[in-house]
Write an enzyme that holds these catalytic residues in place. Sequence first.
Site, PDB file in Angstrom:
ATOM      1  N   GLU A  41      29.596  23.830  10.080  1.00  0.00           N
ATOM      2  CA  GLU A  41      29.822  22.928  11.210  1.00  0.00           C
ATOM      3  C   GLU A  41      30.580  21.673  10.779  1.00  0.00           C
ATOM      4  OE1 GLU A  41      26.414  24.338  14.312  1.00  0.00           O
ATOM      5  OE2 GLU A  41      25.855  22.695  12.998  1.00  0.00           O
ATOM      6  N   ASP A 101       9.619  22.393   8.273  1.00  0.00           N
ATOM      7  CA  ASP A 101      10.288  22.700   6.998  1.00  0.00           C
ATOM      8  C   ASP A 101       9.329  22.680   5.818  1.00  0.00           C
ATOM      9  OD1 ASP A 101      12.456  22.564   8.623  1.00  0.00           O
ATOM     10  OD2 ASP A 101      13.591  21.139   7.401  1.00  0.00           O
ATOM     11  N   VAL A 147       3.221   7.632   4.715  1.00  0.00           N
ATOM     12  CA  VAL A 147       2.068   8.265   4.084  1.00  0.00           C
ATOM     13  C   VAL A 147       2.345   8.393   2.590  1.00  0.00           C
ATOM     14  CG1 VAL A 147       0.709  10.378   3.940  1.00  0.00           C
ATOM     15  CG2 VAL A 147       1.411   9.486   6.171  1.00  0.00           C
ATOM     16  N   GLY A 160       9.541  14.693  13.539  1.00  0.00           N
ATOM     17  CA  GLY A 160      10.623  15.660  13.741  1.00  0.00           C
ATOM     18  C   GLY A 160      10.243  16.655  14.824  1.00  0.00           C
ATOM     19  N   GLY A 182       4.851  12.820  10.724  1.00  0.00           N
ATOM     20  CA  GLY A 182       6.230  13.247  10.897  1.00  0.00           C
ATOM     21  C   GLY A 182       6.612  13.348  12.365  1.00  0.00           C
ATOM     22  N   ALA A 197      15.200  24.037  13.827  1.00  0.00           N
ATOM     23  CA  ALA A 197      14.380  23.451  14.883  1.00  0.00           C
ATOM     24  C   ALA A 197      13.380  24.427  15.501  1.00  0.00           C
ATOM     25  CB  ALA A 197      15.299  22.889  15.976  1.00  0.00           C
ATOM     26  N   GLN A 198      13.824  25.647  15.827  1.00  0.00           N
ATOM     27  CA  GLN A 198      12.958  26.558  16.591  1.00  0.00           C
ATOM     28  C   GLN A 198      11.640  26.878  15.885  1.00  0.00           C
ATOM     29  OE1 GLN A 198      12.990  27.800  19.649  1.00  0.00           O
ATOM     30  NE2 GLN A 198      14.813  26.627  20.198  1.00  0.00           N
TER      31      GLN A 198
END
Lengths: 456, 456
Positions: A175, A304, A83, A17, A15, A319-320
């Site tokens: 948003e 996640d 994968v 990300g 991944g 993200a954090q």
Amino acid sequence: MATGNNVRKRVIVVGGGFAGINAAMELAKLSVDITLVDRKNYHTFQPLLYQVALAVLSPADIAQPIRSILRDHQNVEVLMDEVVGFDLSDQRVLLKTGSQLEYDYLILASGSTHSYFGKDDWAKLAPGLKTVEDATEIRRRVLLAFELAERQMQEAGSHPPLNFVIVGGGPTGVELAGAISDIAKLYMTKDFRHIDPATAQVLILEGSPSILAAYPPDLQVKAREQLNALGVQVRTGAHVTDVQPGYVMVDDERVESAVTLWAAGVQASPLGKLLGFPTDRRGCVLVDQFLNPPNHPEIFICGDLAHVEENGRQLPGVAQPAMQMGVYAARRIGRLVARDFGSDGTGLNQPFHYFDKGDMATIGRKAAVANIKWPFHGHWSGFPAWMTWLLVHIFFLIGFRNRIAVFSQWAWTYLSFRDGARLITGSQNLPGWNENYGTPEDASIQRSLDLAVPKT
Amino acid sequence: MATGNNVRKRVIVVGGGFAGINAAMELAKLSVDITLVDRKNYHTFQPLLYQVALAVLSPADIAQPIRSILRDHQNVEVLMDEVVGFDLSDQRVLLKTGSQLEYDYLILASGSTHSYFGKDDWAKLAPGLKTVEDATEIRRRVLLAFELAERQMQEAGSHPPLNFVIVGGGPTGVELAGAISDIAKLYMTKDFRHIDPATAQVLILEGSPSILAAYPPDLQVKAREQLNALGVQVRTGAHVTDVQPGYVMVDDERVESAVTLWAAGVQASPLGKLLGFPTDRRGCVLVDQFLNPPNHPEIFICGDLAHVEENGRQLPGVAQPAMQMGVYAARRIGRLVARDFGSDGTGLNQPFHYFDKGDMATIGRKAAVANIKWPFHGHWSGFPAWMTWLLVHIFFLIGFRNRIAVFSQWAWTYLSFRDGARLITGSQNLPGWNENYGTPEDASIQRSLDLAVPKT
């Protein structure tokens, strides 16, 4: 097992990300060999994806080739592959191409995708926002809705209401709603001759009692006020029971919708379940305080895909936490490797702890809510929160070029009231679009389909 | 006929390319009502399309929404629709949606597309470069070729040669060749661990005796020298007899090709033939000195769709002639309208004349050839020609934002040796790609197909 105790260790990161990239960059400092595997060749800065969806930024502004991010780390290689399974006893990752990769340590950070709660046929009617392709699809639908209304007005003298329905009132839904409202009321006003884009209605349907459930109550109220000031309607406790072309059902009520967008649910990547460890109802793997699944200290689940709780609450899929998990896993691998090479194992008992700096969500081009927890505590809203949001997001964008590009694009958009990337690309279909138009016999669509699926 | 003599006239412009946009902007100065019809919502700056194909620029850098270009002209409206026919006696344009538009004057500038000389099944194997979608498809294939080779090298220890074959040695073929060579030899060198991208071979196959047939012989020689200096092979008099996945046939010789691109032939938009007037073998409508087809002074054919000769040679299908034709047609309509309103008809006998400022083609990031005819005559090549090319193209880009964006992107690319838009988006198929990979069962592809063709 891939290698013995005194051989250079191999780490596979699955991944690209936030978790995977940060893990790889931290691992690169160690004397280990790293392979990062991703189906895509680029990392996406997901917090700004909605700005691509709403035509302010371009995909290249917020996406960066993974090779390019990691190019200067000679012990990192990047493999564009998928994968499809694991052999945990032999410590191998199985790839779609049929080959296998051996590992000493595995960091699995394959993220999450939309969840339609079992109603997968809603996906094509109400796209979600997880990838660059999702973003350009949303952009296409929103822009085509205005084009369609203009044509209907010109030809028939009327058009169905320009309703944009967003299912889900989390940060993404809020948003998207603010941005659509801005597009309609600020940027598009001079572009049409027959319709008034400002008559567009944006509606958020949230099933729970409040939007932005993860935020403190005072900011939830502020967010709702700021959305209302933009003309966005918010309905809480509204359960969507069906999604159809042109409308959605809220319990038994039919709500007209020119474009429906999905911001309601996420589920973990299917790789979590493939591993075979216990997961929560979203498919997130339950891990211990070291981010390991049961009895596998060589496997780390990050981002996640991991179910991690702090103070009794699951960490959000943003993200954090993902970045911090990636860095933690990499550092712990460093300590484990050092122990194998004779270190005293200092820090090996240090568990993962999430350092929460707070959360932010923008509401249109002038407002935001910010639940700041570091370097001080504060609940901000309105313009100061928006400025903070802007600076933080530019700062965290990967790549100097992207920072300059995004900053100048925003400055331009803000000062000129024009947005820059309002292109309708790809096929021209739209639910509710005239059936005679954009059907598969349309040459350009046919051509793109031909290219997508070569007939061998 | 739409309106009588003393009523405000209606002008329909079909096509939002260089001819159509320039016609509409010139017409906007008159007291007429203009409708511009295009299937796309944006104008493409085609001279820079190859830079999108080769990942230097983003689509939004070189494309601009047509509404946005024309927003300040209140007498211009834009309609996103497709023209499917004409009723010349009643002066109507028939649209795909079933409605019709009446006109007093018609400017038809629907452009051209690729020609595979009747071998339409080559299209999916060797994409051409006419649209933004074409450009992202080429980008995808070129980048995937390197990814595929890296994976094959890692898994099997070898990979087929990285041959890029470009069929056609006109300006587009030469520019694509130079750009691919740059990508492989300059920008990608640090990105891979197993392959050496600089081993990539770029080959131009040109059927005629020379590349850049429209250029003077000395510049043809210079161009070939500069291509050779970049490592690009040029074969002239090479007739491609077949295109297959992984190779092309030149007469009876098999030439391996990881990616084949088509820059060989163009044909006019089918709307030309639909009009019913005589066309040349490419489908370009034969027009008189006023750009009118026979017996229809109210119809103007502009841009690539028009067959116009000067000094015995057909004008090339590039931006400058198209822009000048669009402006000429608009001004002539102004004179015709003025005559109807009682003017003396001054200038009505003035024929279209192409003011040729010259031609340019870039060869990689430091060289170009320029056949300059205005404001002085000169044959330039190398770096001075490249600088001239750069300044001219920034100057002619529509929109201040785009000029800034493109200039800063180029400056960044030039100084950093990094290119900025190297994203592989869309589906992951590639001729020669492992059959187990990227087949339709791949979820992301399936999803994009589902979105493209909603099953009703």
